[in-house]
Design a protein around this motif. Structure first.
Motif, PDB file in Angstrom:
ATOM      1  N   ASP A   5       2.382  -0.602 -14.426  1.00 36.77           N
ATOM      2  CA  ASP A   5       3.558  -1.469 -14.362  1.00 36.77           C
ATOM      3  C   ASP A   5       4.185  -1.454 -12.973  1.00 36.77           C
ATOM      4  OD1 ASP A   5       3.180  -2.104 -16.977  1.00 36.77           O
ATOM      5  OD2 ASP A   5       4.940  -1.049 -17.737  1.00 36.77           O
ATOM      6  N   GLY A   6       4.254  -0.275 -12.347  1.00 38.10           N
ATOM      7  CA  GLY A   6       4.819  -0.189 -10.999  1.00 38.10           C
ATOM      8  C   GLY A   6       3.998  -0.952  -9.980  1.00 38.10           C
ATOM      9  N   VAL A   7       2.684  -0.830 -10.053  1.00 40.18           N
ATOM     10  CA  VAL A   7       1.811  -1.543  -9.110  1.00 40.18           C
ATOM     11  C   VAL A   7       1.856  -3.047  -9.371  1.00 40.18           C
ATOM     12  CG1 VAL A   7      -0.582  -1.833  -8.364  1.00 40.18           C
ATOM     13  CG2 VAL A   7       0.333   0.456  -8.710  1.00 40.18           C
TER      14      VAL A   7
ATOM     15  N   ILE B  38       0.838  -1.202   0.000  1.00 36.01           N
ATOM     16  CA  ILE B  38       0.000   0.000   0.000  1.00 36.01           C
ATOM     17  C   ILE B  38       0.876   1.257   0.000  1.00 36.01           C
ATOM     18  CG2 ILE B  38      -1.633   1.330   1.399  1.00 36.01           C
ATOM     19  CD1 ILE B  38      -2.863  -1.386   2.250  1.00 36.01           C
ATOM     20  N   GLY B  39       1.933   1.257   0.790  1.00 41.81           N
ATOM     21  CA  GLY B  39       2.838   2.401   0.826  1.00 41.81           C
ATOM     22  C   GLY B  39       3.509   2.644  -0.507  1.00 41.81           C
ATOM     23  N   TRP B  40       3.938   1.578  -1.167  1.00 39.04           N
ATOM     24  CA  TRP B  40       4.552   1.698  -2.488  1.00 39.04           C
ATOM     25  C   TRP B  40       3.554   2.267  -3.489  1.00 39.04           C
ATOM     26  CZ3 TRP B  40       9.196   1.197  -4.821  1.00 39.04           C
ATOM     27  CH2 TRP B  40       9.213   1.080  -6.198  1.00 39.04           C
TER      28      TRP B  40
ATOM     29  N   LEU C 202      16.111 -16.867  -6.793  1.00 32.29           N
ATOM     30  CA  LEU C 202      15.604 -15.554  -7.191  1.00 32.29           C
ATOM     31  C   LEU C 202      16.717 -14.513  -7.235  1.00 32.29           C
ATOM     32  CD1 LEU C 202      12.233 -15.427  -5.232  1.00 32.29           C
ATOM     33  CD2 LEU C 202      12.534 -15.590  -7.705  1.00 32.29           C
ATOM     34  N   GLY C 203      17.654 -14.603  -6.327  1.00 36.03           N
ATOM     35  CA  GLY C 203      18.787 -13.681  -6.321  1.00 36.03           C
ATOM     36  C   GLY C 203      19.661 -13.842  -7.547  1.00 36.03           C
ATOM     37  N   VAL C 204      19.931 -15.089  -7.929  1.00 39.09           N
ATOM     38  CA  VAL C 204      20.745 -15.343  -9.124  1.00 39.09           C
ATOM     39  C   VAL C 204      20.027 -14.843 -10.369  1.00 39.09           C
ATOM     40  CG1 VAL C 204      21.664 -17.193 -10.589  1.00 39.09           C
ATOM     41  CG2 VAL C 204      22.025 -17.258  -8.131  1.00 39.09           C
ATOM     42  N   ILE C 205      18.739 -15.100 -10.460  1.00 41.90           N
ATOM     43  CA  ILE C 205      17.970 -14.625 -11.614  1.00 41.90           C
ATOM     44  C   ILE C 205      17.960 -13.097 -11.656  1.00 41.90           C
ATOM     45  CG2 ILE C 205      15.633 -14.449 -12.560  1.00 41.90           C
ATOM     46  CD1 ILE C 205      15.232 -17.342 -11.874  1.00 41.90           C
ATOM     47  N   SER C 206      17.779 -12.450 -10.514  1.00 41.23           N
ATOM     48  CA  SER C 206      17.767 -10.989 -10.459  1.00 41.23           C
ATOM     49  C   SER C 206      19.109 -10.404 -10.888  1.00 41.23           C
ATOM     50  CB  SER C 206      17.436 -10.505  -9.052  1.00 41.23           C
ATOM     51  OG  SER C 206      16.161 -10.928  -8.680  1.00 41.23           O
ATOM     52  N   LEU C 207      20.194 -10.995 -10.402  1.00 39.61           N
ATOM     53  CA  LEU C 207      21.520 -10.511 -10.798  1.00 39.61           C
ATOM     54  C   LEU C 207      21.781 -10.734 -12.287  1.00 39.61           C
ATOM     55  CD1 LEU C 207      23.682 -11.622  -7.754  1.00 39.61           C
ATOM     56  CD2 LEU C 207      23.085  -9.304  -8.425  1.00 39.61           C
ATOM     57  N   ALA C 208      21.352 -11.869 -12.803  1.00 39.21           N
ATOM     58  CA  ALA C 208      21.538 -12.142 -14.230  1.00 39.21           C
ATOM     59  C   ALA C 208      20.743 -11.159 -15.082  1.00 39.21           C
ATOM     60  CB  ALA C 208      21.122 -13.584 -14.549  1.00 39.21           C
TER      61      ALA C 208
ATOM     62  N   MET D 122       6.036  -8.742  -6.258  1.00 39.20           N
ATOM     63  CA  MET D 122       6.931  -8.825  -5.102  1.00 39.20           C
ATOM     64  C   MET D 122       6.173  -9.256  -3.846  1.00 39.20           C
ATOM     65  SD  MET D 122       9.936  -8.174  -6.158  1.00 39.20           S
ATOM     66  CE  MET D 122       9.505  -8.870  -7.728  1.00 39.20           C
ATOM     67  N   LEU D 123       4.934  -8.794  -3.696  1.00 35.87           N
ATOM     68  CA  LEU D 123       4.112  -9.179  -2.553  1.00 35.87           C
ATOM     69  C   LEU D 123       3.806 -10.682  -2.594  1.00 35.87           C
ATOM     70  CD1 LEU D 123       2.522  -8.178  -0.052  1.00 35.87           C
ATOM     71  CD2 LEU D 123       0.564  -7.856  -1.576  1.00 35.87           C
ATOM     72  N   VAL D 124       3.483 -11.189  -3.761  1.00 30.43           N
ATOM     73  CA  VAL D 124       3.220 -12.623  -3.909  1.00 30.43           C
ATOM     74  C   VAL D 124       4.476 -13.431  -3.582  1.00 30.43           C
ATOM     75  CG1 VAL D 124       2.686 -14.431  -5.599  1.00 30.43           C
ATOM     76  CG2 VAL D 124       1.327 -12.345  -5.546  1.00 30.43           C
ATOM     77  N   ILE D 125       5.627 -12.983  -4.091  1.00 31.09           N
ATOM     78  CA  ILE D 125       6.882 -13.678  -3.783  1.00 31.09           C
ATOM     79  C   ILE D 125       7.149 -13.644  -2.278  1.00 31.09           C
ATOM     80  CG2 ILE D 125       9.397 -13.557  -4.067  1.00 31.09           C
ATOM     81  CD1 ILE D 125       8.867 -12.672  -6.966  1.00 31.09           C
ATOM     82  N   TYR D 126       6.871 -12.512  -1.649  1.00 37.01           N
ATOM     83  CA  TYR D 126       7.047 -12.383  -0.199  1.00 37.01           C
ATOM     84  C   TYR D 126       6.212 -13.421   0.540  1.00 37.01           C
ATOM     85  CZ  TYR D 126       6.649 -10.103   4.399  1.00 37.01           C
ATOM     86  OH  TYR D 126       6.632  -9.835   5.742  1.00 37.01           O
ATOM     87  N   PHE D 127       4.945 -13.553   0.168  1.00 37.90           N
ATOM     88  CA  PHE D 127       4.076 -14.519   0.839  1.00 37.90           C
ATOM     89  C   PHE D 127       4.489 -15.961   0.543  1.00 37.90           C
ATOM     90  CE2 PHE D 127       0.617 -11.107   0.941  1.00 37.90           C
ATOM     91  CZ  PHE D 127       0.872 -10.803   2.265  1.00 37.90           C
ATOM     92  N   VAL D 128       4.945 -16.231  -0.665  1.00 35.90           N
ATOM     93  CA  VAL D 128       5.408 -17.583  -1.011  1.00 35.90           C
ATOM     94  C   VAL D 128       6.641 -17.944  -0.190  1.00 35.90           C
ATOM     95  CG1 VAL D 128       6.443 -18.967  -2.855  1.00 35.90           C
ATOM     96  CG2 VAL D 128       4.383 -17.645  -3.306  1.00 35.90           C
TER      97      VAL D 128
END
Length: 89
Positions: free
Chosen positions: A42-44, A14-16, A75-81, A50-56
């Motif tokens: 796109d931002g929302v 909600i803050g974002w 997820l970190g490796v994919i994000s860095l790639a 990200m919220l779904v990933i957080y809950f997962v």
């Protein structure tokens, strides 16, 4: 503790969303890449993903901590790639 984790994720979402709406002129000016729909949408959507990933990750952590660690590492490796790919391109 479950409620705290759940509400933390929801309040960050909600803050974002509020921050992107309030600062839209700045956000639109700095977004030079092509967007999928609209910069706000796109931002929302990004933050919703990200919220779904957080809950997962929370659910995985409750079931088995090693799965959560592997998931976060993946997820970190994919994000860095992806960041490296977009930096080069």
């Amino acid at each position: 503790m479950d409620r705290v984790l759940r509400y933390t994720g929801i309040f960050v979402f909600i803050g974002w969303t509020i921050a992107i709406l309030v600062n839209f002129p700045i956000y639109q000016y700095t977004t030079k890449q092509a967007t999928l729909f609209h910069p706000i949408v796109d931002g929302v959507l990004f933050m919703a993903i990200m919220l779904v990933i957080y809950f997962v990750i929370i659910k995985l952590y409750k079931n088995k901590q090693s799965f959560a660690s592997i998931g976060l590492a993946f997820l970190g490796v994919i994000s860095l790639a992806m960041a490296f790919y977009y930096y080069i391109a």
